[in-house]
Write a protein that holds these residues in place. Structure first.
Motif, PDB file in Angstrom:
ATOM      1  N   GLU A  71      12.581   6.223   1.356  1.00  0.00           N
ATOM      2  CA  GLU A  71      13.247   5.429   0.430  1.00  0.00           C
ATOM      3  C   GLU A  71      14.087   4.211   1.076  1.00  0.00           C
ATOM      4  O   GLU A  71      14.687   3.308   0.183  1.00  0.00           O
ATOM      5  CB  GLU A  71      14.233   6.308  -0.205  1.00  0.00           C
ATOM      6  N   GLN A  72      14.464   4.539   2.331  1.00  0.00           N
ATOM      7  CA  GLN A  72      15.185   3.266   2.991  1.00  0.00           C
ATOM      8  C   GLN A  72      14.401   2.472   3.806  1.00  0.00           C
ATOM      9  O   GLN A  72      14.852   1.180   4.307  1.00  0.00           O
ATOM     10  CB  GLN A  72      16.165   4.179   3.837  1.00  0.00           C
ATOM     11  N   VAL A  73      13.067   2.970   4.272  1.00  0.00           N
ATOM     12  CA  VAL A  73      12.451   2.041   5.488  1.00  0.00           C
ATOM     13  C   VAL A  73      11.091   1.557   5.120  1.00  0.00           C
ATOM     14  O   VAL A  73      10.341   2.294   4.812  1.00  0.00           O
ATOM     15  CB  VAL A  73      12.185   2.922   6.726  1.00  0.00           C
ATOM     16  N   GLN A  74      11.011   0.206   4.776  1.00  0.00           N
ATOM     17  CA  GLN A  74       9.849  -0.371   4.826  1.00  0.00           C
ATOM     18  C   GLN A  74       9.361  -0.802   5.711  1.00  0.00           C
ATOM     19  O   GLN A  74       9.904  -1.646   6.768  1.00  0.00           O
ATOM     20  CB  GLN A  74       9.907  -1.474   3.634  1.00  0.00           C
ATOM     21  N   LEU A  75       7.912  -0.526   6.276  1.00  0.00           N
ATOM     22  CA  LEU A  75       7.391  -1.282   7.646  1.00  0.00           C
ATOM     23  C   LEU A  75       6.501  -2.161   7.222  1.00  0.00           C
ATOM     24  O   LEU A  75       5.619  -2.151   6.257  1.00  0.00           O
ATOM     25  CB  LEU A  75       6.628  -0.094   8.206  1.00  0.00           C
ATOM     26  N   SER A 129       2.065  -3.638   3.697  1.00  0.00           N
ATOM     27  CA  SER A 129       3.609  -3.186   3.627  1.00  0.00           C
ATOM     28  C   SER A 129       3.568  -1.608   3.443  1.00  0.00           C
ATOM     29  O   SER A 129       2.543  -1.350   2.641  1.00  0.00           O
ATOM     30  CB  SER A 129       4.469  -3.958   2.315  1.00  0.00           C
ATOM     31  N   TYR A 130       4.148  -0.881   4.152  1.00  0.00           N
ATOM     32  CA  TYR A 130       4.281   0.580   4.086  1.00  0.00           C
ATOM     33  C   TYR A 130       5.735   1.049   3.554  1.00  0.00           C
ATOM     34  O   TYR A 130       6.455   0.580   4.500  1.00  0.00           O
ATOM     35  CB  TYR A 130       3.712   1.305   5.347  1.00  0.00           C
ATOM     36  N   GLN A 131       5.971   1.816   2.586  1.00  0.00           N
ATOM     37  CA  GLN A 131       7.272   2.245   2.216  1.00  0.00           C
ATOM     38  C   GLN A 131       7.105   3.715   2.928  1.00  0.00           C
ATOM     39  O   GLN A 131       6.568   4.481   2.446  1.00  0.00           O
ATOM     40  CB  GLN A 131       7.370   2.387   0.863  1.00  0.00           C
ATOM     41  N   GLN A 170      -2.999   4.686   7.308  1.00  0.00           N
ATOM     42  CA  GLN A 170      -1.860   3.718   7.891  1.00  0.00           C
ATOM     43  C   GLN A 170      -2.467   3.311   9.313  1.00  0.00           C
ATOM     44  O   GLN A 170      -2.825   4.071  10.203  1.00  0.00           O
ATOM     45  CB  GLN A 170      -0.414   4.353   8.051  1.00  0.00           C
ATOM     46  N   VAL A 171      -2.474   1.875   9.370  1.00  0.00           N
ATOM     47  CA  VAL A 171      -2.678   1.381  10.697  1.00  0.00           C
ATOM     48  C   VAL A 171      -1.782   1.532  12.133  1.00  0.00           C
ATOM     49  O   VAL A 171      -2.163   1.663  13.121  1.00  0.00           O
ATOM     50  CB  VAL A 171      -3.183  -0.250  10.583  1.00  0.00           C
ATOM     51  N   GLU A 186       0.975  -1.130  -0.007  1.00  0.00           N
ATOM     52  CA  GLU A 186       0.157  -0.064   0.056  1.00  0.00           C
ATOM     53  C   GLU A 186       0.909   1.155  -0.127  1.00  0.00           C
ATOM     54  O   GLU A 186       1.792   1.356   0.399  1.00  0.00           O
ATOM     55  CB  GLU A 186      -0.940  -0.039   1.562  1.00  0.00           C
ATOM     56  N   ALA A 187       0.495   2.249  -0.727  1.00  0.00           N
ATOM     57  CA  ALA A 187       1.319   3.583  -0.530  1.00  0.00           C
ATOM     58  C   ALA A 187       1.167   4.263   0.800  1.00  0.00           C
ATOM     59  O   ALA A 187       0.080   4.007   1.340  1.00  0.00           O
ATOM     60  CB  ALA A 187       0.718   4.464  -1.595  1.00  0.00           C
ATOM     61  N   PHE A 188       2.169   4.810   0.950  1.00  0.00           N
ATOM     62  CA  PHE A 188       2.109   5.544   2.414  1.00  0.00           C
ATOM     63  C   PHE A 188       1.084   6.654   2.416  1.00  0.00           C
ATOM     64  O   PHE A 188       1.105   7.598   1.822  1.00  0.00           O
ATOM     65  CB  PHE A 188       3.400   6.086   2.799  1.00  0.00           C
ATOM     66  N   ASP A 189      -0.094   6.475   3.279  1.00  0.00           N
ATOM     67  CA  ASP A 189      -1.115   7.353   3.748  1.00  0.00           C
ATOM     68  C   ASP A 189      -1.158   7.721   4.987  1.00  0.00           C
ATOM     69  O   ASP A 189      -1.873   6.614   5.580  1.00  0.00           O
ATOM     70  CB  ASP A 189      -2.124   7.332   2.769  1.00  0.00           C
ATOM     71  N   PRO A 190      -0.600   8.565   5.665  1.00  0.00           N
ATOM     72  CA  PRO A 190      -0.764   8.874   7.050  1.00  0.00           C
ATOM     73  C   PRO A 190      -2.052   8.726   7.577  1.00  0.00           C
ATOM     74  O   PRO A 190      -2.350   8.387   8.737  1.00  0.00           O
ATOM     75  CB  PRO A 190      -0.043   9.885   7.512  1.00  0.00           C
TER      76      PRO A 190
END
Length: 118
Positions: free
Chosen positions: A68-72, A63-65, A11-12, A4-8
């Motif tokens: 550029e370095q951190v995938q949660l 999955s949340y990006q 985001q859960v 999923e795209a990062f959308d604050p």
């Protein structure tokens, strides 16, 4: 694994800038790994948080990006317990620790290792 795209706003689990910087530092020496958040049954009150640095998450992980370095990666089976949680890195004196601000927590053990949501 669903991506999923990062959308604050959707985001859960949210991550503060301090926690994101901590995760960036941790992952800088572990290329190709992601941060995975889950809970497991433990302790005297029910659950404990688990943060792992993993090369690959479970197929059902969200999955949340974060940058550029951190995938949660968030364990979908833990959503009932951790949805709405904010992950922060706090400094108290010379100690630094990850802190979970979870609106679902109803009780916590005295040592802070475990919690319950019902």
């Amino acid at each position: 694994m669903s991506v999923e795209a990062f959308d604050p706003s959707r985001q859960v689990v949210s991550v503060t800038p301090a926690a994101l910087a901590h995760f960036r530092r941790q992952l800088s020496s572990q290329p190709g790994k992601s941060v995975r958040v889950s809970v497991k049954k433990s302790g005297c009150t029910g659950f404990m948080y688990v943060i792992d640095m993993v090369e690959q998450g479970a197929e059902t992980d969200l999955s949340y990006q974060l940058d550029e370095q951190v995938q949660l990666l968030v364990d979908r089976n833990s959503l009932d317990v951790i949805s709405g949680t904010e992950i922060d890195m706090v400094t108290e004196g010379i100690n630094r620790q990850i802190r979970f601000i979870n609106p679902n927590v109803k009780d916590q053990c005295g040592c802070g290792e475990s919690f319950s949501v019902s």
